[in-house]
Design a protein around this motif. Structure first.
Motif, PDB file in Angstrom:
ATOM      1  N   ASN A 129      33.465  37.351  43.313  1.00 34.98           N
ATOM      2  CA  ASN A 129      34.719  36.871  43.897  1.00 34.98           C
ATOM      3  C   ASN A 129      35.531  36.086  42.868  1.00 34.98           C
ATOM      4  OD1 ASN A 129      36.710  36.314  45.769  1.00 34.98           O
ATOM      5  ND2 ASN A 129      35.653  34.506  46.555  1.00 34.98           N
ATOM      6  N   VAL A 130      36.370  36.797  42.115  1.00 36.16           N
ATOM      7  CA  VAL A 130      37.226  36.152  41.125  1.00 36.16           C
ATOM      8  C   VAL A 130      38.675  36.590  41.326  1.00 36.16           C
ATOM      9  CG1 VAL A 130      35.418  35.890  39.384  1.00 36.16           C
ATOM     10  CG2 VAL A 130      36.791  37.980  39.420  1.00 36.16           C
ATOM     11  N   ALA A 131      39.577  35.760  40.820  1.00 40.77           N
ATOM     12  CA  ALA A 131      41.009  36.043  40.903  1.00 40.77           C
ATOM     13  C   ALA A 131      41.521  36.498  39.542  1.00 40.77           C
ATOM     14  CB  ALA A 131      41.756  34.796  41.358  1.00 40.77           C
ATOM     15  N   ALA A 132      42.727  37.063  39.541  1.00 42.70           N
ATOM     16  CA  ALA A 132      43.315  37.582  38.301  1.00 42.70           C
ATOM     17  C   ALA A 132      43.433  36.499  37.235  1.00 42.70           C
ATOM     18  CB  ALA A 132      44.684  38.188  38.597  1.00 42.70           C
ATOM     19  N   ASN A 133      43.731  35.258  37.657  1.00 41.23           N
ATOM     20  CA  ASN A 133      43.901  34.187  36.670  1.00 41.23           C
ATOM     21  C   ASN A 133      42.575  33.628  36.153  1.00 41.23           C
ATOM     22  OD1 ASN A 133      43.056  32.706  38.860  1.00 41.23           O
ATOM     23  ND2 ASN A 133      44.895  31.432  39.006  1.00 41.23           N
ATOM     24  N   GLU A 134      41.476  34.228  36.577  1.00 37.36           N
ATOM     25  CA  GLU A 134      40.151  33.869  36.060  1.00 37.36           C
ATOM     26  C   GLU A 134      39.608  34.950  35.119  1.00 37.36           C
ATOM     27  OE1 GLU A 134      38.734  31.160  39.882  1.00 37.36           O
ATOM     28  OE2 GLU A 134      38.500  33.348  39.968  1.00 37.36           O
ATOM     29  N   ILE A 135      40.522  35.816  34.677  1.00 38.12           N
ATOM     30  CA  ILE A 135      40.179  36.930  33.788  1.00 38.12           C
ATOM     31  C   ILE A 135      41.092  36.894  32.572  1.00 38.12           C
ATOM     32  CG2 ILE A 135      40.051  39.450  33.561  1.00 38.12           C
ATOM     33  CD1 ILE A 135      39.751  39.569  36.644  1.00 38.12           C
ATOM     34  N   ILE A 136      40.529  37.047  31.396  1.00 35.45           N
ATOM     35  CA  ILE A 136      41.317  37.206  30.171  1.00 35.45           C
ATOM     36  C   ILE A 136      40.927  38.530  29.528  1.00 35.45           C
ATOM     37  CG2 ILE A 136      41.675  36.348  27.810  1.00 35.45           C
ATOM     38  CD1 ILE A 136      41.548  33.552  28.884  1.00 35.45           C
ATOM     39  N   ILE A 137      41.910  39.383  29.312  1.00 35.80           N
ATOM     40  CA  ILE A 137      41.667  40.692  28.700  1.00 35.80           C
ATOM     41  C   ILE A 137      41.522  40.512  27.191  1.00 35.80           C
ATOM     42  CG2 ILE A 137      42.511  43.058  28.446  1.00 35.80           C
ATOM     43  CD1 ILE A 137      41.836  42.116  31.346  1.00 35.80           C
ATOM     44  N   THR A 138      40.534  41.190  26.644  1.00 33.77           N
ATOM     45  CA  THR A 138      40.223  41.042  25.226  1.00 33.77           C
ATOM     46  C   THR A 138      40.176  42.403  24.540  1.00 33.77           C
ATOM     47  OG1 THR A 138      37.851  41.110  25.735  1.00 33.77           O
ATOM     48  CG2 THR A 138      38.891  38.929  25.615  1.00 33.77           C
ATOM     49  N   THR A 139      40.153  42.357  23.217  1.00 31.17           N
ATOM     50  CA  THR A 139      40.032  43.591  22.438  1.00 31.17           C
ATOM     51  C   THR A 139      38.546  43.922  22.339  1.00 31.17           C
ATOM     52  OG1 THR A 139      41.990  42.916  21.199  1.00 31.17           O
ATOM     53  CG2 THR A 139      40.703  44.737  20.296  1.00 31.17           C
ATOM     54  N   GLY A 140      38.053  44.572  23.376  1.00 28.20           N
ATOM     55  CA  GLY A 140      36.645  44.896  23.489  1.00 28.20           C
ATOM     56  C   GLY A 140      35.820  43.720  23.971  1.00 28.20           C
ATOM     57  N   GLY A 141      34.590  44.019  24.408  1.00 27.11           N
ATOM     58  CA  GLY A 141      33.671  42.960  24.772  1.00 27.11           C
ATOM     59  C   GLY A 141      33.341  42.078  23.582  1.00 27.11           C
TER      60      GLY A 141
END
Length: 397
Positions: A86-98
């Protein structure tokens, strides 16, 4: 003469890629090489992801937001919620690969000289990421005899010091394929809460679990809202290794705000690859059902074929698409290079990943290799036959 940095000298070579020149040389001699060394799936990338790129009408390929596009992060949050995370969009940071997500995580929770405890063997690039970040890996050893299960929690506790900032796991594991149970994650949850540590979980192989066992995410009902950091990627899930899109997920606001500063420093993740990754989220469950059935069949076949080789030990993986094998040879590094330089069967040979590079403890894994069962079944059978013949011939010298 100008000098290279101490950090640069300490950066380890990839045990997966360092044998590439020998493989390329073999191919130039006309030898066919079966690649058991690298986790590059041969499963087709979902058409929906490829079509999103082909049919795009972008006229200016602009920067995206540093944390990733709103649209992608919102859809990714929906994906996690479907997996009881259960996470929200503002708890995610997109990165250049894992890979970048791991660097951001280490940079956000550790200062130079701080320590992270990791069960070994572990994904070889953790060594490189820690060196780049000035972080000290403190290994806790899991054993092939135990199928690389979580070491006793008391072993972790012995290693905790004032410099310890986190425990890092890969679940399911690379290179072992081990899948941590709910009880094992619960033990880790209790110890990180007791000592105010972070639990960083590399969950990039979440979809690849077998034998009717369920994957346990560190953000699923373990009370780790302030402690847990998930590392994730589209690379394996959708057979999109070249997209280089991953993410860092945490409900800890300080972790997210700190990681965002690292994200801003590198500007933004790739725009086109985010578009493909967003589209990939629409991939039907049937795709994963088919892929899981195929990988389970390959695993079962590989374990069966390896069982015909006298003197080896094989760990039985419950997830991902790797297994660690202990060989009856003096040194797996030398053997792997010999296979490429001096051995073939009907002009065919195999490339494996020596497992010593998946340890940080010196002298461990010297007779072990990692096999990635990402080849079709007939190629796996042929590769194991070559491996068997190679062991016999190598041990004559």
């Amino acid at each position: 003469m100008p000098k290279i940095s101490h950090k640069g000298k300490k950066m380890p070579e990839s045990p997966i890629r360092k044998l590439v020149p020998f493989a390329e040389s073999a191919k130039k001699r006309g030898v066919n090489v079966f690649h058991l060394n690298i986790g590059q799936p041969d499963i087709k990338t979902p058409d929906i992801a490829l079509e999103a790129i082909k049919n795009n009408t972008i006229e200016v390929l602009a920067y995206s937001r540093s944390e990733g596009s709103d649209e992608y992060r919102q859809k990714l949050a929906n994906y996690y919620q479907q997996h009881d995370i259960n996470v929200a969009a503002n708890e995610i940071i997109i990165t250049t690969g894992g890979s970048e997500a791991l660097l951001f995580a280490m940079g956000s929770v550790c200062d130079p000289g701080d320590e992270i405890i990791i069960p070994e063997p572990f994904y070889a690039n953790y060594n490189g990421f820690s060196t780049a970040s000035g972080v000290q890996i403190v290994p806790v050893i899991s054993k092939i005899e135990d199928n690389f299960a979580l070491p006793p929690i008391e072993e972790f506790e012995k290693l905790i010091s004032s410099n310890t900032k986190a425990i890092l796991i890969c679940n399911p594991g690379n290179p072992t394929g081990y899948l941590y149970s709910k009880e094992e994650i619960q033990k880790l949850a209790e110890i990180v809460k007791q000592y105010d540590l972070f639990l960083i979980a590399d969950e990039v192989y979440r979809e690849f679990v077998y034998d009717n066992v369920q994957h346990q995410s560190v953000l699923s009902n373990f009370g780790l809202e302030e402690n847990a950091i998930i590392i994730d990627s589209v690379s394996k899930r959708y057979s999109m290794c070249g997209a280089r899109i991953g993410c860092l997920v945490s409900k800890n606001k300080d972790v997210i705000s700190t990681a965002l500063k690292f994200a801003q420093a590198r500007l933004s993740p790739p725009t086109f690859a985010q578009i493909a990754s967003e589209a990939a989220l629409e991939t039907p469950q049937s795709y994963f059902d088919e892929v899981t059935v195929e990988y389970k069949a390959r695993r079962d076949l590989l374990i069966s074929e390896l069982g015909t080789i006298e003197g080896i030990k094989v760990a039985s993986p419950k997830g991902a698409f790797y297994c660690v094998v202990e060989l009856p040879v003096d040194n797996a590094d030398k053997f792997a290079q010999w296979l490429l330089e001096d051995f073939n069967v009907n002009n065919e040979t195999v490339m494996v990943a020596p497992a010593a590079g998946f340890y940080s403890s010196k002298g461990f894994g010297t007779k072990q290799i990692r096999i990635a069962y990402v080849l079709k079944k007939e190629d796996l059978i042929a590769a194991v036959k070559i491996l068997k013949a190679g062991i016999t011939e190598y041990n004559k010298h």
